[in-house]
Design a protein around this motif. Structure first.
Motif, short mmCIF file in Angstrom:
data_model
loop_
_atom_site.label_atom_id
_atom_site.label_comp_id
_atom_site.label_asym_id
_atom_site.label_seq_id
_atom_site.Cartn_x
_atom_site.Cartn_y
_atom_site.Cartn_z
N GLY A 281 13.88 1.78 -12.44
CA GLY A 281 13.16 2.35 -13.57
C GLY A 281 11.88 1.64 -13.95
N TYR A 282 11.24 1.00 -12.97
CA TYR A 282 10.01 0.26 -13.27
C TYR A 282 8.76 1.14 -13.28
CZ TYR A 282 12.65 -4.07 -12.85
OH TYR A 282 13.55 -5.08 -13.03
N GLY A 283 8.88 2.39 -12.87
CA GLY A 283 7.78 3.34 -12.96
C GLY A 283 6.60 3.00 -12.07
N ALA A 284 5.40 3.39 -12.52
CA ALA A 284 4.19 3.23 -11.72
C ALA A 284 3.88 1.75 -11.44
CB ALA A 284 3.01 3.89 -12.42
N ILE A 285 4.11 0.91 -12.43
CA ILE A 285 3.87 -0.53 -12.23
C ILE A 285 4.78 -1.06 -11.13
CG2 ILE A 285 4.15 -2.82 -13.27
CD1 ILE A 285 1.66 -1.52 -14.20
N GLY A 286 6.02 -0.63 -11.13
CA GLY A 286 6.96 -1.06 -10.09
C GLY A 286 6.53 -0.60 -8.71
N VAL A 287 6.03 0.63 -8.62
CA VAL A 287 5.55 1.14 -7.33
C VAL A 287 4.34 0.34 -6.86
CG1 VAL A 287 4.52 3.14 -6.16
CG2 VAL A 287 6.43 3.47 -7.74
N ALA A 288 3.45 0.00 -7.78
CA ALA A 288 2.29 -0.81 -7.42
C ALA A 288 2.72 -2.17 -6.89
CB ALA A 288 1.38 -0.98 -8.64
N PHE A 289 3.68 -2.78 -7.54
CA PHE A 289 4.21 -4.07 -7.05
C PHE A 289 4.92 -3.90 -5.71
CE2 PHE A 289 3.72 -5.94 -11.36
CZ PHE A 289 3.18 -7.15 -10.98
N ALA A 290 5.52 -2.74 -5.47
CA ALA A 290 6.16 -2.48 -4.18
C ALA A 290 5.13 -2.51 -3.06
CB ALA A 290 6.87 -1.12 -4.22
N PHE A 291 3.94 -1.94 -3.31
CA PHE A 291 2.86 -2.00 -2.33
C PHE A 291 2.44 -3.44 -2.10
CE2 PHE A 291 2.69 2.49 -2.84
CZ PHE A 291 1.93 3.00 -1.82
N LEU A 292 2.32 -4.19 -3.18
CA LEU A 292 1.92 -5.59 -3.07
C LEU A 292 2.93 -6.40 -2.26
CD1 LEU A 292 0.23 -8.08 -3.80
CD2 LEU A 292 1.42 -8.17 -5.99
N ILE A 293 4.21 -6.25 -2.59
CA ILE A 293 5.26 -7.02 -1.91
C ILE A 293 5.30 -6.68 -0.42
CG2 ILE A 293 7.76 -7.33 -1.74
CD1 ILE A 293 7.86 -6.90 -4.80
N SER A 294 5.21 -5.40 -0.08
CA SER A 294 5.25 -5.01 1.32
C SER A 294 4.04 -5.55 2.09
CB SER A 294 5.32 -3.48 1.45
OG SER A 294 4.18 -2.87 0.91
N ASN A 295 2.88 -5.55 1.44
CA ASN A 295 1.69 -6.10 2.09
C ASN A 295 1.82 -7.59 2.33
OD1 ASN A 295 0.58 -3.58 2.03
ND2 ASN A 295 -1.09 -4.06 0.62
N VAL A 296 2.36 -8.30 1.34
CA VAL A 296 2.56 -9.75 1.50
C VAL A 296 3.54 -10.03 2.64
CG1 VAL A 296 3.51 -11.81 0.40
CG2 VAL A 296 2.05 -10.27 -0.91
N ALA A 297 4.65 -9.30 2.68
CA ALA A 297 5.67 -9.53 3.69
C ALA A 297 5.14 -9.31 5.10
CB ALA A 297 6.87 -8.61 3.42
N VAL A 298 4.42 -8.21 5.29
CA VAL A 298 3.91 -7.89 6.63
C VAL A 298 2.75 -8.80 7.02
CG1 VAL A 298 2.98 -6.07 8.10
CG2 VAL A 298 4.73 -5.53 6.42
N ALA A 299 1.94 -9.23 6.05
CA ALA A 299 0.87 -10.18 6.34
C ALA A 299 1.44 -11.50 6.85
CB ALA A 299 0.02 -10.41 5.10
N ILE A 300 2.50 -11.97 6.19
CA ILE A 300 3.15 -13.22 6.63
C ILE A 300 3.76 -13.04 8.01
CG2 ILE A 300 5.07 -14.79 6.16
CD1 ILE A 300 4.60 -14.29 3.17
N ALA A 301 4.41 -11.89 8.23
CA ALA A 301 5.00 -11.62 9.55
C ALA A 301 3.92 -11.57 10.63
CB ALA A 301 5.77 -10.29 9.51
N GLY A 302 2.78 -10.96 10.30
CA GLY A 302 1.70 -10.88 11.26
C GLY A 302 1.14 -12.24 11.65
N ILE A 303 0.99 -13.12 10.66
CA ILE A 303 0.50 -14.47 10.93
C ILE A 303 1.48 -15.24 11.80
CG2 ILE A 303 -0.04 -16.69 9.88
CD1 ILE A 303 -1.15 -15.14 7.49
N ILE A 304 2.76 -15.11 11.47
CA ILE A 304 3.80 -15.79 12.27
C ILE A 304 3.79 -15.31 13.70
CG2 ILE A 304 6.30 -16.09 12.54
CD1 ILE A 304 6.52 -16.01 9.50
#
Length: 202
Positions: free
Chosen positions: A179-202
């Motif tokens: 139930g975090y709404g639009a803010i939660g979805v925005a953070f979902a984009f941020l978290i996924s970008n961070v995760a894949v960026a770290i994976a890419g560097i590794i």
């Protein structure tokens, strides 16, 4: 050259091409599911805010990259010396990453001005701020993918391209269920970008 070598090369090209096409289809499918899930769950206003955030991220990353990712993928295969290749990669990151951080921070701190002057909606400021930071990590993701392309390594690109929308979809669904709404979805984009960026560097 033996008779088997052309056949082996052809098989590798076909296999690699098929894998890239499959990865692209999966990427587009997950991206569609994200938009569909978000549109069905959020209000019209909330969904509109997310679209503004995505559009902002897309515009910023295309400007910030300056085509450097394409240059890396094109120049790396030209020489096999490790030192030369390392120099290309380091230079690309030194040029683009600081610039992306600068732009991301300016967008994050200037979100109210952008929201009111550009979109005429002060409520979208927080969304723009989150997507501005998410852009930094998306830049890193794209650079790492361009490096794998330049090194002619198809598998890492396929893995990153496939995992990115899958992780994003999982984060979006989790945010919406909680139930975090639009803010939660925005953070979902941020978290996924961070995760894949770290994976890419590794």
């Amino acid at each position: 050259m033996t008779d088997g070598e052309p056949s082996t090369s052809s098989n590798q090209i076909i296999t690699s091409g098929f894998a890239v096409v499959l990865s692209t289809i999966l990427n587009l499918t997950f991206a569609f599911l994200i938009k569909l899930t978000t549109a069905r769950t959020l209000s019209t206003t909330g969904y509109g805010q997310i679209i503004i955030g995505i559009s902002t991220l897309t515009l910023l990353k295309n400007i910030v990259l300056l085509g450097v990712d394409q240059s890396v993928a094109r120049f790396l295969p030209r020489k096999s010396e490790i030192g030369w290749r390392r120099g290309v990669v380091v230079s690309a990151f030194q040029i683009v990453v600081p610039f992306s951080i600068l732009v991301g921070v300016l967008v994050a701190f200037g979100n109210d001005i952008i929201a009111t002057s550009v979109f005429r909606d002060p409520n979208v400021g927080s969304i723009i701020s989150i997507f501005g930071i998410a852009m930094i990590f998306d830049i890193i993701r794209l650079l790492t993918i361009s490096v794998t392309q330049g090194l002619e390594r198809t598998r890492p690109k396929i893995v990153l391209d496939s995992c990115h929308p899958l992780i994003r979809l999982g984060c979006v669904i989790t945010a919406l269920v909680l139930g975090y709404g639009a803010i939660g979805v925005a953070f979902a984009f941020l978290i996924s970008n961070v995760a894949v960026a770290i994976a890419g560097i590794i």
